[in-house]
Design an enzyme around this catalytic site. Structure first.
Site, PDB file in Angstrom:
ATOM      1  N   ASP A   1       8.984   8.497  -3.748  1.00 12.15           N
ATOM      2  CA  ASP A   1       8.379   7.044  -4.396  1.00 12.15           C
ATOM      3  C   ASP A   1       7.992   6.370  -3.671  1.00 12.15           C
ATOM      4  OD1 ASP A   1       6.984   5.024  -4.996  1.00 12.15           O
ATOM      5  OD2 ASP A   1       8.781   4.205  -6.983  1.00 12.15           O
TER       6      ASP A   1
ATOM      7  N   VAL B   1     -13.733  11.104  -7.814  1.00 13.02           N
ATOM      8  CA  VAL B   1     -13.915  12.837  -7.374  1.00 13.02           C
ATOM      9  C   VAL B   1     -13.074  13.873  -8.555  1.00 13.02           C
ATOM     10  CG1 VAL B   1     -11.873  14.269  -5.762  1.00 13.02           C
ATOM     11  CG2 VAL B   1     -13.367  12.038  -5.087  1.00 13.02           C
TER      12      VAL B   1
ATOM     13  N   TYR C   1      -6.698  -2.697  -9.025  1.00 18.31           N
ATOM     14  CA  TYR C   1      -7.172  -1.712  -7.932  1.00 18.31           C
ATOM     15  C   TYR C   1      -7.943  -1.505  -7.140  1.00 18.31           C
ATOM     16  CZ  TYR C   1      -8.676   3.302  -7.370  1.00 18.31           C
ATOM     17  OH  TYR C   1      -9.469   4.513  -6.695  1.00 18.31           O
TER      18      TYR C   1
END
Length: 257
Positions: A54, A179, A146
């Site tokens: 992580d 993408v 984000y």
């Protein structure tokens, strides 16, 4: 591709088990680099060394970087591709969600860069390529954390480039549009309402002047260029690979080829 352009180089890739990161691993291997990657899982990437960790955990990242440097004798390139997408407006984003996004998208890059800098310095320089998004420049609705994280990546890239240019360490950021990755398919699936995911991806691609979403390999090609010797005078810069998406004037309506 210049054959052997990365011969003798050691490259680390975070988020290298899927999507853009996996494509970067393959591209660096093709160029002759020794490559180690980390991710939430390992993948079928023959020739690369994979580790599950992580990136939000600083000790785990530091240990991985140290182990790679010891195994390969040094580090020349770092590609930071680990990232997650979460949704919510500012009003509907919890502290926990905000911290989760920044923990991976921003602190993950910070952890990897901080750990790798002494090893790049020991080699007399090197290259770091961070993967951001066009959402560092323009915002999708309902993605406050984000978008903020991607803007932070771009700013951090420029700060690092300025701080470490005198050491021969170049730091650049790649900002893809849509993408064709597992993360995009997951995101599209959230609002599919029974519709075919391929059809929805086609509609998303139509918003790009080139009429499609990108393949991970197309982003990896830019990553490899920035990581390699042909980009020797490029640092602190933001590079969009978005099929012309940000060239469109949205006020004129959606692009239709």
């Amino acid at each position: 591709m210049t054959q052997g352009e990365f011969a003798g180089s050691v490259a680390l890739v975070t988020g290298g088990s899927a999507g853009i990161g996996a494509a970067a691993v393959r591209r660096l291997l093709e160029g002759g680099a020794q490559v180690a990657y980390c991710g939430t899982e390992t993948a079928e990437l023959p020739g690369a060394s994979g580790t599950v960790l992580d990136v939000a955990e600083p000790a785990a990242v530091a240990d991985w970087v140290t182990a790679c440097a010891e195994r390969f004798g040094g580090i020349d390139i770092l590609v930071n591709s680990a990232g997650i997408q979460r949704y919510g407006t500012a009003e509907h984003t919890s502290d926990e969600l905000w911290d989760e996004v920044f923990g991976v998208n921003v602190k993950g890059i910070f952890h990897a860069c901080r750990a790798v800098l002494p090893h790049l310095r020991a080699r007399g320089g090197g290259a770091i390529v961070n993967v951001s998004s066009v959402q560092a420049f323009v915002a999708q609705t309902n993605a406050a954390a984000y978008c903020a994280s991607k803007g932070a990546i771009n700013a951090f890239t420029k700060a690092m480039a300025v701080d470490h240019a005198h050491e021969g360490i170049r730091v650049n950021v790649v900002c893809p549009g849509s993408v064709h990755t597992p993360m995009l398919r997951w995101a599209v699936g959230l609002t599919a309402d029974g519709r075919d995911t391929g059809e929805l991806l086609g509609e998303l691609g139509a918003a790009h002047p080139l009429g499609r979403v990108a393949e991970p390999e197309e982003v990896a090609e830019l990553i490899a260029f920035l990581a390699g010797p042909r980009a020797s005078f490029i640092t602190g810069s933001e590079h969009r690979v978005d099929g012309g998406l940000l060239a469109v004037n949205a006020a004129e309506g959606p692009y239709r080829p």
